[in-house]
Write a protein that holds these residues in place. Structure first.
Motif, PDB file in Angstrom:
ATOM      1  N   LEU A  17      37.751  76.295  33.555  1.00 16.44           N
ATOM      2  CA  LEU A  17      38.442  76.043  34.815  1.00 16.44           C
ATOM      3  C   LEU A  17      37.692  75.031  35.666  1.00 16.44           C
ATOM      4  CD1 LEU A  17      40.830  76.877  36.618  1.00 16.44           C
ATOM      5  CD2 LEU A  17      39.360  78.653  37.546  1.00 16.44           C
ATOM      6  N   PHE A  18      36.361  75.087  35.646  1.00 11.17           N
ATOM      7  CA  PHE A  18      35.541  74.118  36.372  1.00 11.17           C
ATOM      8  C   PHE A  18      35.761  72.706  35.839  1.00 11.17           C
ATOM      9  CE2 PHE A  18      31.485  71.769  36.500  1.00 11.17           C
ATOM     10  CZ  PHE A  18      31.394  71.574  37.873  1.00 11.17           C
ATOM     11  N   VAL A  19      35.772  72.567  34.523  1.00  7.82           N
ATOM     12  CA  VAL A  19      35.999  71.247  33.921  1.00  7.82           C
ATOM     13  C   VAL A  19      37.378  70.725  34.298  1.00  7.82           C
ATOM     14  CG1 VAL A  19      36.300  70.054  31.717  1.00  7.82           C
ATOM     15  CG2 VAL A  19      34.361  71.569  32.049  1.00  7.82           C
ATOM     16  N   ARG A  20      38.360  71.603  34.289  1.00  5.87           N
ATOM     17  CA  ARG A  20      39.725  71.193  34.640  1.00  5.87           C
ATOM     18  C   ARG A  20      39.800  70.762  36.101  1.00  5.87           C
ATOM     19  NH1 ARG A  20      44.943  74.697  35.437  1.00  5.87           N
ATOM     20  NH2 ARG A  20      46.455  73.017  35.469  1.00  5.87           N
ATOM     21  N   LEU A  21      39.099  71.466  36.995  1.00  6.01           N
ATOM     22  CA  LEU A  21      39.095  71.085  38.404  1.00  6.01           C
ATOM     23  C   LEU A  21      38.371  69.773  38.640  1.00  6.01           C
ATOM     24  CD1 LEU A  21      38.458  74.491  40.194  1.00  6.01           C
ATOM     25  CD2 LEU A  21      40.497  73.088  40.356  1.00  6.01           C
ATOM     26  N   ARG A  24      40.680  66.684  37.471  1.00  6.36           N
ATOM     27  CA  ARG A  24      41.850  66.378  38.298  1.00  6.36           C
ATOM     28  C   ARG A  24      41.482  65.450  39.437  1.00  6.36           C
ATOM     29  NH1 ARG A  24      45.213  71.545  39.838  1.00  6.36           N
ATOM     30  NH2 ARG A  24      45.735  70.026  41.426  1.00  6.36           N
ATOM     31  N   ARG A  25      42.443  64.639  39.841  1.00  6.60           N
ATOM     32  CA  ARG A  25      42.190  63.683  40.924  1.00  6.60           C
ATOM     33  C   ARG A  25      42.261  64.344  42.306  1.00  6.60           C
ATOM     34  NH1 ARG A  25      40.341  59.133  38.785  1.00  6.60           N
ATOM     35  NH2 ARG A  25      41.554  58.383  37.050  1.00  6.60           N
ATOM     36  N   ASP A  26      43.238  65.209  42.540  1.00  5.28           N
ATOM     37  CA  ASP A  26      43.427  65.821  43.851  1.00  5.28           C
ATOM     38  C   ASP A  26      42.744  67.190  43.918  1.00  5.28           C
ATOM     39  OD1 ASP A  26      45.134  66.906  42.011  1.00  5.28           O
ATOM     40  OD2 ASP A  26      46.776  67.200  43.402  1.00  5.28           O
ATOM     41  N   ARG A  27      41.457  67.193  43.714  1.00  9.26           N
ATOM     42  CA  ARG A  27      40.710  68.453  43.640  1.00  9.26           C
ATOM     43  C   ARG A  27      40.022  68.746  44.975  1.00  9.26           C
ATOM     44  NH1 ARG A  27      37.611  64.689  40.913  1.00  9.26           N
ATOM     45  NH2 ARG A  27      35.557  64.353  41.776  1.00  9.26           N
ATOM     46  N   HIS A  28      39.743  69.989  45.174  1.00 14.27           N
ATOM     47  CA  HIS A  28      38.913  70.429  46.287  1.00 14.27           C
ATOM     48  C   HIS A  28      37.512  70.628  45.721  1.00 14.27           C
ATOM     49  CE1 HIS A  28      42.394  70.999  48.822  1.00 14.27           C
ATOM     50  NE2 HIS A  28      42.979  71.608  47.811  1.00 14.27           N
ATOM     51  N   TRP A  29      36.591  69.805  46.135  1.00 20.42           N
ATOM     52  CA  TRP A  29      35.273  69.806  45.495  1.00 20.42           C
ATOM     53  C   TRP A  29      34.491  71.070  45.800  1.00 20.42           C
ATOM     54  CZ3 TRP A  29      30.855  69.697  48.476  1.00 20.42           C
ATOM     55  CH2 TRP A  29      31.029  69.361  49.810  1.00 20.42           C
ATOM     56  N   LEU A  30      34.732  71.709  46.953  1.00 17.48           N
ATOM     57  CA  LEU A  30      34.029  72.959  47.226  1.00 17.48           C
ATOM     58  C   LEU A  30      34.516  74.091  46.329  1.00 17.48           C
ATOM     59  CD1 LEU A  30      33.632  73.024  51.099  1.00 17.48           C
ATOM     60  CD2 LEU A  30      31.844  72.954  49.380  1.00 17.48           C
ATOM     61  N   LEU A  31      35.817  74.108  46.044  1.00 15.79           N
ATOM     62  CA  LEU A  31      36.350  75.111  45.126  1.00 15.79           C
ATOM     63  C   LEU A  31      35.802  74.897  43.726  1.00 15.79           C
ATOM     64  CD1 LEU A  31      38.287  77.464  44.541  1.00 15.79           C
ATOM     65  CD2 LEU A  31      40.041  75.751  44.093  1.00 15.79           C
ATOM     66  N   ALA A  32      35.726  73.641  43.300  1.00 13.00           N
ATOM     67  CA  ALA A  32      35.171  73.343  41.982  1.00 13.00           C
ATOM     68  C   ALA A  32      33.696  73.752  41.913  1.00 13.00           C
ATOM     69  CB  ALA A  32      35.319  71.857  41.673  1.00 13.00           C
ATOM     70  N   LEU A  33      32.963  73.523  42.987  1.00 15.22           N
ATOM     71  CA  LEU A  33      31.554  73.913  43.022  1.00 15.22           C
ATOM     72  C   LEU A  33      31.399  75.432  42.980  1.00 15.22           C
ATOM     73  CD1 LEU A  33      28.652  72.843  43.278  1.00 15.22           C
ATOM     74  CD2 LEU A  33      28.928  73.020  45.750  1.00 15.22           C
TER      75      LEU A  33
END
Length: 71
Positions: A17-21, A24-33
């Motif tokens: 899920l982290f790799v998928r986030l 993606r171009r329109d990602r929320h970087w805090l959620l990915a972190l």
């Protein structure tokens, strides 16, 4: 017989899920972190508790302190 503990399975799922986030171009970087840190915490937990790697037992509380700060 090889076994895969539940925290390792969740760490693999969260890692994907982290790799998928990240891709993606329109990602929320805090959620990915946050998802990445949770994946690392699951990996550290399973290595320390299930497989008995002593180094990760010392890293476990430090990585657990990052999760509430990100939330």
């Amino acid at each position: 017989m090889p076994s895969l503990p539940i925290p390792m399975i969740s760490a693999l799922f969260l890692g994907l899920l982290f790799v998928r986030l990240v891709v993606r171009r329109d990602r929320h970087w805090l959620l990915a972190l946050l998802v990445g840190v949770c994946a690392v915490q699951g990996l550290v937990l399973s290595l320390a508790q299930h497989y008995g790697v002593g180094l990760f037992a010392a890293v476990q509380p430090v990585s657990a302190m990052l999760i509430p700060a990100l939330v």
